[in-house]
Every structure is written in structure tokens, then in C-alpha cells.
Design a protein around this motif. Structure first.
Motif, PDB file in Angstrom:
ATOM      1  N   HIS A 224      43.982  49.168  38.539  1.00 61.80           N
ATOM      2  CA  HIS A 224      42.967  49.104  37.486  1.00 61.80           C
ATOM      3  C   HIS A 224      42.463  47.674  37.339  1.00 61.80           C
ATOM      4  N   TRP A 225      43.381  46.726  37.382  1.00 64.01           N
ATOM      5  CA  TRP A 225      42.985  45.306  37.290  1.00 64.01           C
ATOM      6  C   TRP A 225      42.159  44.896  38.499  1.00 64.01           C
ATOM      7  N   LEU A 226      42.531  45.359  39.699  1.00 58.85           N
ATOM      8  CA  LEU A 226      41.788  45.033  40.915  1.00 58.85           C
ATOM      9  C   LEU A 226      40.383  45.611  40.840  1.00 58.85           C
ATOM     10  N   HIS A 227      40.263  46.822  40.305  1.00 59.42           N
ATOM     11  CA  HIS A 227      38.942  47.444  40.164  1.00 59.42           C
ATOM     12  C   HIS A 227      38.066  46.623  39.215  1.00 59.42           C
ATOM     13  N   TYR A 228      38.675  46.087  38.166  1.00 65.44           N
ATOM     14  CA  TYR A 228      37.922  45.259  37.229  1.00 65.44           C
ATOM     15  C   TYR A 228      37.483  43.958  37.890  1.00 65.44           C
ATOM     16  N   GLN A 229      38.345  43.399  38.743  1.00 62.07           N
ATOM     17  CA  GLN A 229      38.056  42.115  39.374  1.00 62.07           C
ATOM     18  C   GLN A 229      36.896  42.179  40.367  1.00 62.07           C
TER      19      GLN A 229
ATOM     20  N   HIS B  65      33.838  40.522  39.237  1.00 58.29           N
ATOM     21  CA  HIS B  65      33.995  39.137  38.793  1.00 58.29           C
ATOM     22  C   HIS B  65      32.809  38.300  39.280  1.00 58.29           C
TER      23      HIS B  65
ATOM     24  N   TYR C  96      39.497  53.002  40.412  1.00 59.83           N
ATOM     25  CA  TYR C  96      40.898  52.649  40.630  1.00 59.83           C
ATOM     26  C   TYR C  96      41.785  53.878  40.781  1.00 59.83           C
TER      27      TYR C  96
ATOM     28  N   ARG D  15      46.620  37.125  40.483  1.00 62.64           N
ATOM     29  CA  ARG D  15      46.794  37.227  39.033  1.00 62.64           C
ATOM     30  C   ARG D  15      47.959  36.338  38.633  1.00 62.64           C
TER      31      ARG D  15
END
Length: 440
Positions: A2-7, A10, A197, A138
Motif C-alpha cells: 500500500h505504501w509502495l502504491h502511494y509512492q 511521489h 496495491y 522507507r
């Protein structure tokens, strides 16, 4: 994931693409509609200074030999020599002594970030320089020193038979590795076109035998930011201004480079152009005959404006004007030349500090991997990188200084030999001793 999908959204990823375009001269030249219509053509990049701004510090740093020094006391000198030989071997196998170092420094300056990945393949220690747009570190806290984990995402192609009709035999899929201190997780996105994600599938989890995250993040600047700053950040607006000035000058030269004559009292129809080569003669019928001459446009203000922009580029990028062929025509050498290179020396000095520190971390990782492979335990040693590039030096004068330092016991012969760029100091000392013995 989920964090990778948000990144993926960027801002840094879009900036990397922009900097790539400016470096390669593929940025657009914004031309006002009226100017574009007058030119009747679409201009590309007229003059690209971005590549010079990035390449000059890289050449300055990496132009000379790269030395590796393992620091130790007199008791451990023999083991330190073996550790030094190990590092040189790993660097040479992975082309880190020149080519990969050039690549690392270039990506760092161009995009602001670059990553090094260490891994073991066929019982060999491998090191790769990675593009920052596929790396997603991260950190544990906002000091951005210790990584919690680091994800690497890339688009892979595999041979397969059940594939797209257009490219039968090629299977395209997104893959990702997530490195943690204890495990390495492998993910795949499959053949779906979605990138949410929830579509990622965990396909494998392996123990991380190294015991650390084998990814090193090298930033272009010494700052408290999460990511580095590109050398081109301050260049984009100035490059655009330079392009517009050149474009305006071309338009002026194209339309007003020659005298134009207006003949009043002529007999031809009103406004009829008699000639377009190379200037213009226009007859205008009226009662009073006269001849008016419009002089060619002066492009000196444009040239002056371009010089002012180049001066601004030199100021904000710390690149000497002489690099842009802005010398006065006389030969510059000695102290005067060094004075011009002072801003670049300061800029490159900061870059060297960053590279030395990050490659020092890499060397510790190499020692840990070597211990794991049974190549010896050198994990207690500290290392130091030396960059000998920079301004041309007077070798004769340099030799004199080294001799004075040796006579006055300011430096050891080993240190002097390392500064001279000798790769294997011990082998060279042994060879000198052997030759002296043969002579005696």
C-alpha cells in the motif's frame, strides 16, 4: 505494498523524468503563438547547457585514479593489506573503479539520487548502481538515516507461450523486491493492467543472510531532506530563458536581418512586393514620391542577454565560465586558473564527502558479505576512498612536495604512494625492494 502504491505518485518521480529530458536536450522550447506562426516551424532545443552542468563536476571528481585505503595500526597491517586487496578486487570486478563510478556520480548529479545494491551471485560479491525511479526507501524516522525497509520495483519481461498476440513469447509483468534486515520479500503484479496495491501477490520470502538492508541511498546534497536535489533544479528556468532569447533572436534575424526599402509614388498596385531576396522592396503608389530605408535589426541586445543568462548559470551552478568557452581569449593557467575553479572545487568537495561516506558504508557491507563467503573476517576495519581528479597538476612540483614531506617525516612513504595513485602499495614496495636487492 500500500505504501509502495502511494509512492508511485511521489513528486520526485516526475522530477526525474523532467531532469532526464533537460539533460538529453529533449525539453520543449516554449514559443509564443505569434512567434511560432512567424517562424512556420517547431523548434527543438536550441542550446543545451544542462548536460555540461552535470558532466563537469563528474569529470572533475572521477578524472583521476580512485584509491582505496584500509586504515589500521601497525600490528594489523598485514590483514589490512589483504582487506585492501579484497576491496580492489570487488571494485574491479564490478567496474566501480571507473565506469560504474562515473555512472553513479552522473545519476547522482542529474537526478539528485542514486542507489547501490549489493548482492551475492555465484559466490561472488556483486554491486549495481540503480536508477532512483525504481527504488523506494522507507526510513524509521525523519532524520532519514536508518531504513525500515527498501522496495525495488521494475518491469520485467519473461519468455512464455500464453502471451499477447502482438508480442507472442514475451510475458510482461511488474515485479518488486522488499528488503528487510531479516528477510527479502518477492512480489509480482501478474498480467493484470491494474496497478492497485491489492493486485500485488507475494510469491516468495527468503531469509536475508546478510543481516542488513543491502541498499545504499546516495543523495546529491548534504541536507535534512528525504531525497537529494538535482544539479539541474536551478537550471531549468535559466535554460528556458536562454532558449527563448535564442528563439527571439532567430525570429528577428529571419524577418529583419536585411535592409527594407519602401518606394512611395510607384505605379504598381498598392502594397505589392517587388522582391523578397534577400531584403524587401515595396512600392506604394501615392502623390509624393520618396524612398524610405528601414535598417536591419541589431541583434547585439540578444547576444548581451544570452551572455547575462550564461553568467547567471555560472553563478548558480558553480561552473566556471571557461567551461562554456567564455574565456577572454588569453591562456589562463596557474593561480588565475585555480581561482576560477574555486566554486567548482567547493561544490565537488561536498560531493566527494557524500561519495566517500556512502562508499565507506558499502565497504563495510562488502566485508560482511566476504565473511559470509569465507573470504576472511575484515569487518573491524575502517576504509577511506580517495579521488585524485581535479585541476591538472604540475607533477614535477608535486614530486618535490612529496620528497620534502618524506624528508621532514610529515607523511609516510605508504601514504605518499597512495596519494600518487598506486593501486597495490604492498606489491609496489615489494617490487622496489626486489629491484634494489638485484642492483646490490
Amino acid at each position: 505494498m500500500h505504501w509502495l502504491h502511494y509512492q508511485r505518485n511521489h513528486e520526485r518521480l516526475s522530477n526525474y523524468s523532467i531532469y532526464d529530458g533537460y539533460y538529453n536536450g529533449e525539453h520543449r522550447v516554449n514559443i509564443p503563438p505569434k512567434v511560432k506562426q512567424a517562424l512556420e516551424s517547431e523548434l527543438g532545443t536550441v542550446s543545451n547547457y544542462c548536460r555540461v552542468v552535470v558532466d563537469t563536476p563528474v569529470d572533475y571528481i572521477c578524472d583521476g585514479e580512485i584509491g582505496i585505503q584500509v586504515q589500521s595500526d601497525a600490528e594489523n597491517q598485514d590483514r589490512a593489506s589483504k582487506a585492501e586487496a579484497l576491496l580492489y578486487n570487488v571494485y574491479e570486478v564490478n567496474q566501480l573503479l571507473y565506469e560504474e563510478m562515473l555512472k553513479t556520480a552522473t545519476i547522482m548529479g542529474k537526478k539528485g539520487d542514486v542507489f547501490l545494491k549489493l548482492y551475492i551471485e555465484n559466490n561472488q560479491i556483486r554491486v549495481r548502481a540503480l536508477r532512483p525511479d525504481i527504488c523506494f526507501p522507507r526510513y524509521k524516522s525523519d532524520d532519514y538515516k536508518d531504513m525500515q525497509y527498501c522496495a525495488i520495483k521494475w518491469f520485467d519481461e519473461e519468455d512464455s507461450d500464453n502471451i499477447f498476440p502482438v508480442d507472442r513469447g514475451v510475458r510482461r509483468k511488474w515485479k518488486a523486491q522488499v528488503f528487510r534486515p531479516d528477510v527479502v520479500e518477492h512480489y509480482e503484479l501478474g498480467e493484470t493492467t491494474k496497478t492497485d496495491y491489492s493486485q500485488w501477490e507475494l510469491v516468495d520470502v527468503q531469509d536475508n543472510l546478510l543481516g542488513f538492508i543491502p541498499i545504499i541511498h546516495i543523495k546529491n546534497t548534504v541536507d535534512d531532506l528525504e531525497f537529494g536535489v538535482s544539479d539541474l533544479q536551478v537550471m531549468t528556468d535559466l535554460q528556458d530563458a536562454l532558449n527563448k532569447t535564442v528563439t527571439d533572436m532567430l525570429l528577428t534575424m529571419d524577418n529583419q536581418a536585411f535592409q527594407r526599402m519602401f518606394v512611395f509614388g510607384g505605379q504598381t498596385p498598392k502594397g505589392h512586393s517587388l522582391s523578397m531576396e534577400p531584403g524587401m522592396i515595396t512600392e506604394v503608389p501615392n502623390e509624393n514620391g520618396s524612398l524610405e530605408v528601414v535598417q536591419a535589426a541589431d541583434i547585439t541586445p540578444f547576444i548581451q542577454a544570452m551572455r547575462e543568462i550564461v553568467d547567471q548559470i555560472c553563478t548558480v551552478t558553480s561552473i566556471p565560465g571557461i567551461v562554456f568557452s567564455r574565456s577572454s581569449g588569453s591562456t589562463v593557467s596557474g593561480y588565475a586558473l585555480r581561482l576560477q575553479y574555486v566554486p567548482l572545487e567547493r561544490k565537488c568537495g561536498k560531493k566527494k564527502i557524500v561519495l566517500k561516506n556512502r562508499f565507506g558504508e558499502l565497504n563495510k557491507m562488502i566485508f560482511t558479505a566476504a565473511k559470509l563467503l569465507g573470504m576472511g573476517d575484515y569487518t573491524g576495519f575502517n576504509t577511506k576512498l580517495q579521488f585524485t581528479g581535479g585541476l591538472p597538476v604540475d607533477e614535477e612540483r608535486r614530486m618535490q612536495v612529496h620528497e620534502i614531506e618524506l624528508q621532514n617525516k610529515i607523511k609516510s612513504r605508504r601514504t605518499v604512494m597512495q596519494e600518487r595513485g598506486i593501486v597495490d602499495v604492498d606489491a609496489e614496495i615489494a617490487q622496489i625492494a626486489a629491484e634494489a636487492e638485484e642492483v646490490s
